[in-house]
Design a protein around this motif. Structure first.
Motif, PDB file in Angstrom:
ATOM      1  N   LEU A  17     -10.204  11.139  -3.643  1.00 55.67           N
ATOM      2  CA  LEU A  17      -9.264  10.041  -3.820  1.00 55.67           C
ATOM      3  C   LEU A  17      -7.825  10.471  -4.071  1.00 55.67           C
ATOM      4  O   LEU A  17      -6.948   9.618  -4.201  1.00 55.67           O
ATOM      5  CB  LEU A  17      -9.719   9.143  -4.977  1.00 55.67           C
ATOM      6  N   VAL A  18      -7.579  11.781  -4.134  1.00 55.61           N
ATOM      7  CA  VAL A  18      -6.218  12.233  -4.380  1.00 55.61           C
ATOM      8  C   VAL A  18      -5.310  11.745  -3.250  1.00 55.61           C
ATOM      9  O   VAL A  18      -5.708  11.704  -2.093  1.00 55.61           O
ATOM     10  CB  VAL A  18      -6.162  13.772  -4.546  1.00 55.61           C
ATOM     11  N   SER A  19      -4.145  11.308  -3.586  1.00 52.52           N
ATOM     12  CA  SER A  19      -3.118  10.752  -2.688  1.00 52.52           C
ATOM     13  C   SER A  19      -3.515   9.421  -2.053  1.00 52.52           C
ATOM     14  O   SER A  19      -2.877   8.978  -1.115  1.00 52.52           O
ATOM     15  CB  SER A  19      -2.692  11.757  -1.609  1.00 52.52           C
ATOM     16  N   SER A  20      -4.564   8.786  -2.551  1.00 55.25           N
ATOM     17  CA  SER A  20      -4.917   7.438  -2.110  1.00 55.25           C
ATOM     18  C   SER A  20      -4.273   6.431  -3.050  1.00 55.25           C
ATOM     19  O   SER A  20      -3.953   6.744  -4.192  1.00 55.25           O
ATOM     20  CB  SER A  20      -6.433   7.245  -2.126  1.00 55.25           C
ATOM     21  N   MET A  21      -4.101   5.218  -2.552  1.00 60.28           N
ATOM     22  CA  MET A  21      -3.513   4.162  -3.367  1.00 60.28           C
ATOM     23  C   MET A  21      -4.534   3.048  -3.548  1.00 60.28           C
ATOM     24  O   MET A  21      -5.341   2.782  -2.655  1.00 60.28           O
ATOM     25  CB  MET A  21      -2.268   3.598  -2.677  1.00 60.28           C
ATOM     26  N   VAL A  22      -4.491   2.396  -4.701  1.00 56.19           N
ATOM     27  CA  VAL A  22      -5.362   1.245  -4.940  1.00 56.19           C
ATOM     28  C   VAL A  22      -4.826   0.080  -4.123  1.00 56.19           C
ATOM     29  O   VAL A  22      -3.659  -0.284  -4.227  1.00 56.19           O
ATOM     30  CB  VAL A  22      -5.394   0.877  -6.436  1.00 56.19           C
ATOM     31  N   SER A  23      -5.679  -0.486  -3.273  1.00 57.41           N
ATOM     32  CA  SER A  23      -5.230  -1.623  -2.472  1.00 57.41           C
ATOM     33  C   SER A  23      -5.739  -2.943  -3.031  1.00 57.41           C
ATOM     34  O   SER A  23      -5.027  -3.946  -2.968  1.00 57.41           O
ATOM     35  CB  SER A  23      -5.652  -1.466  -1.011  1.00 57.41           C
ATOM     36  N   LYS A  24      -6.964  -2.961  -3.583  1.00 59.51           N
ATOM     37  CA  LYS A  24      -7.502  -4.197  -4.159  1.00 59.51           C
ATOM     38  C   LYS A  24      -8.459  -3.846  -5.288  1.00 59.51           C
ATOM     39  O   LYS A  24      -9.113  -2.808  -5.260  1.00 59.51           O
ATOM     40  CB  LYS A  24      -8.248  -5.015  -3.114  1.00 59.51           C
ATOM     41  N   VAL A  25      -8.546  -4.743  -6.266  1.00 55.76           N
ATOM     42  CA  VAL A  25      -9.515  -4.613  -7.352  1.00 55.76           C
ATOM     43  C   VAL A  25     -10.271  -5.930  -7.421  1.00 55.76           C
ATOM     44  O   VAL A  25      -9.663  -6.998  -7.509  1.00 55.76           O
ATOM     45  CB  VAL A  25      -8.831  -4.327  -8.705  1.00 55.76           C
ATOM     46  N   TYR A  26     -11.584  -5.843  -7.350  1.00 54.65           N
ATOM     47  CA  TYR A  26     -12.437  -7.022  -7.420  1.00 54.65           C
ATOM     48  C   TYR A  26     -13.284  -6.951  -8.681  1.00 54.65           C
ATOM     49  O   TYR A  26     -13.878  -5.910  -8.968  1.00 54.65           O
ATOM     50  CB  TYR A  26     -13.386  -7.089  -6.226  1.00 54.65           C
ATOM     51  N   GLN A  27     -13.354  -8.043  -9.429  1.00 56.41           N
ATOM     52  CA  GLN A  27     -14.292  -8.125 -10.536  1.00 56.41           C
ATOM     53  C   GLN A  27     -15.481  -8.907 -10.023  1.00 56.41           C
ATOM     54  O   GLN A  27     -15.427 -10.124  -9.846  1.00 56.41           O
ATOM     55  CB  GLN A  27     -13.678  -8.802 -11.753  1.00 56.41           C
ATOM     56  N   ILE A  35     -13.152  -1.133  -6.847  1.00 57.92           N
ATOM     57  CA  ILE A  35     -11.762  -0.774  -6.578  1.00 57.92           C
ATOM     58  C   ILE A  35     -11.688  -0.209  -5.170  1.00 57.92           C
ATOM     59  O   ILE A  35     -12.397   0.742  -4.845  1.00 57.92           O
ATOM     60  CB  ILE A  35     -11.248   0.259  -7.598  1.00 57.92           C
ATOM     61  N   GLN A  36     -10.857  -0.814  -4.352  1.00 54.85           N
ATOM     62  CA  GLN A  36     -10.706  -0.373  -2.974  1.00 54.85           C
ATOM     63  C   GLN A  36      -9.466   0.494  -2.862  1.00 54.85           C
ATOM     64  O   GLN A  36      -8.390   0.101  -3.304  1.00 54.85           O
ATOM     65  CB  GLN A  36     -10.606  -1.582  -2.054  1.00 54.85           C
ATOM     66  N   PHE A  37      -9.635   1.682  -2.288  1.00 58.31           N
ATOM     67  CA  PHE A  37      -8.539   2.632  -2.117  1.00 58.31           C
ATOM     68  C   PHE A  37      -8.159   2.712  -0.656  1.00 58.31           C
ATOM     69  O   PHE A  37      -8.992   2.584   0.232  1.00 58.31           O
ATOM     70  CB  PHE A  37      -8.962   4.024  -2.603  1.00 58.31           C
ATOM     71  N   ARG A  44     -14.329   2.685  -1.358  1.00 56.34           N
ATOM     72  CA  ARG A  44     -14.592   1.726  -2.422  1.00 56.34           C
ATOM     73  C   ARG A  44     -15.294   2.429  -3.576  1.00 56.34           C
ATOM     74  O   ARG A  44     -16.303   3.090  -3.377  1.00 56.34           O
ATOM     75  CB  ARG A  44     -15.460   0.590  -1.906  1.00 56.34           C
ATOM     76  N   LEU A  45     -14.749   2.254  -4.776  1.00 54.04           N
ATOM     77  CA  LEU A  45     -15.321   2.837  -5.979  1.00 54.04           C
ATOM     78  C   LEU A  45     -15.962   1.724  -6.791  1.00 54.04           C
ATOM     79  O   LEU A  45     -15.290   0.774  -7.190  1.00 54.04           O
ATOM     80  CB  LEU A  45     -14.247   3.537  -6.804  1.00 54.04           C
ATOM     81  N   TYR A  46     -17.268   1.839  -6.993  1.00 50.56           N
ATOM     82  CA  TYR A  46     -18.029   0.845  -7.747  1.00 50.56           C
ATOM     83  C   TYR A  46     -18.173   1.338  -9.176  1.00 50.56           C
ATOM     84  O   TYR A  46     -18.633   2.452  -9.418  1.00 50.56           O
ATOM     85  CB  TYR A  46     -19.405   0.657  -7.111  1.00 50.56           C
ATOM     86  N   ILE A  47     -17.773   0.518 -10.138  1.00 54.53           N
ATOM     87  CA  ILE A  47     -17.861   0.870 -11.555  1.00 54.53           C
ATOM     88  C   ILE A  47     -18.656  -0.216 -12.267  1.00 54.53           C
ATOM     89  O   ILE A  47     -18.311  -1.396 -12.176  1.00 54.53           O
ATOM     90  CB  ILE A  47     -16.466   0.973 -12.203  1.00 54.53           C
ATOM     91  N   SER A  48     -19.716   0.191 -12.955  1.00 53.51           N
ATOM     92  CA  SER A  48     -20.507  -0.737 -13.740  1.00 53.51           C
ATOM     93  C   SER A  48     -20.558  -0.233 -15.179  1.00 53.51           C
ATOM     94  O   SER A  48     -20.845   0.939 -15.423  1.00 53.51           O
ATOM     95  CB  SER A  48     -21.928  -0.854 -13.195  1.00 53.51           C
ATOM     96  N   VAL A  49     -20.287  -1.120 -16.121  1.00 53.57           N
ATOM     97  CA  VAL A  49     -20.356  -0.762 -17.539  1.00 53.57           C
ATOM     98  C   VAL A  49     -21.558  -1.446 -18.195  1.00 53.57           C
ATOM     99  O   VAL A  49     -21.585  -1.629 -19.401  1.00 53.57           O
ATOM    100  CB  VAL A  49     -19.048  -1.112 -18.280  1.00 53.57           C
TER     101      VAL A  49
END
Length: 68
Positions: A17-27, A35-37, A44-49
């Motif tokens: 993901l280095v030098s990528s930019m966040v384009s969208k964040v979905y909850q 988080i879409q880069f 797409r990075l999927y994060i679950s807590v």
């Protein structure tokens, strides 16, 4: 998830993901984010807590998003 697993994940994501930019964040729901880069291809990075099934990974799957 212990410290060694978390360190390995951070190192792998740093390369991808280095030098990528966040384009969208979905909850997706109360516990999950997507988080879409953009930059070196779309990723797409999927994060679950979630307390039992917490996770963090890249996915190619585009889940169904809530209407709002």
């Amino acid at each position: 998830m212990d410290l060694f697993v978390l360190k390995a994940i951070v190192e792998e994501l740093n390369v991808l993901l280095v030098s990528s930019m966040v384009s969208k964040v979905y909850q997706i729901n109360a516990d999950d984010l997507l988080i879409q880069f953009w930059g070196r291809g779309t990723k797409r990075l999927y994060i679950s807590v979630h307390h039992d099934m917490g996770r963090l990974h890249l996915t190619g799957h585009k889940p169904c998003f809530p209407p709002t």
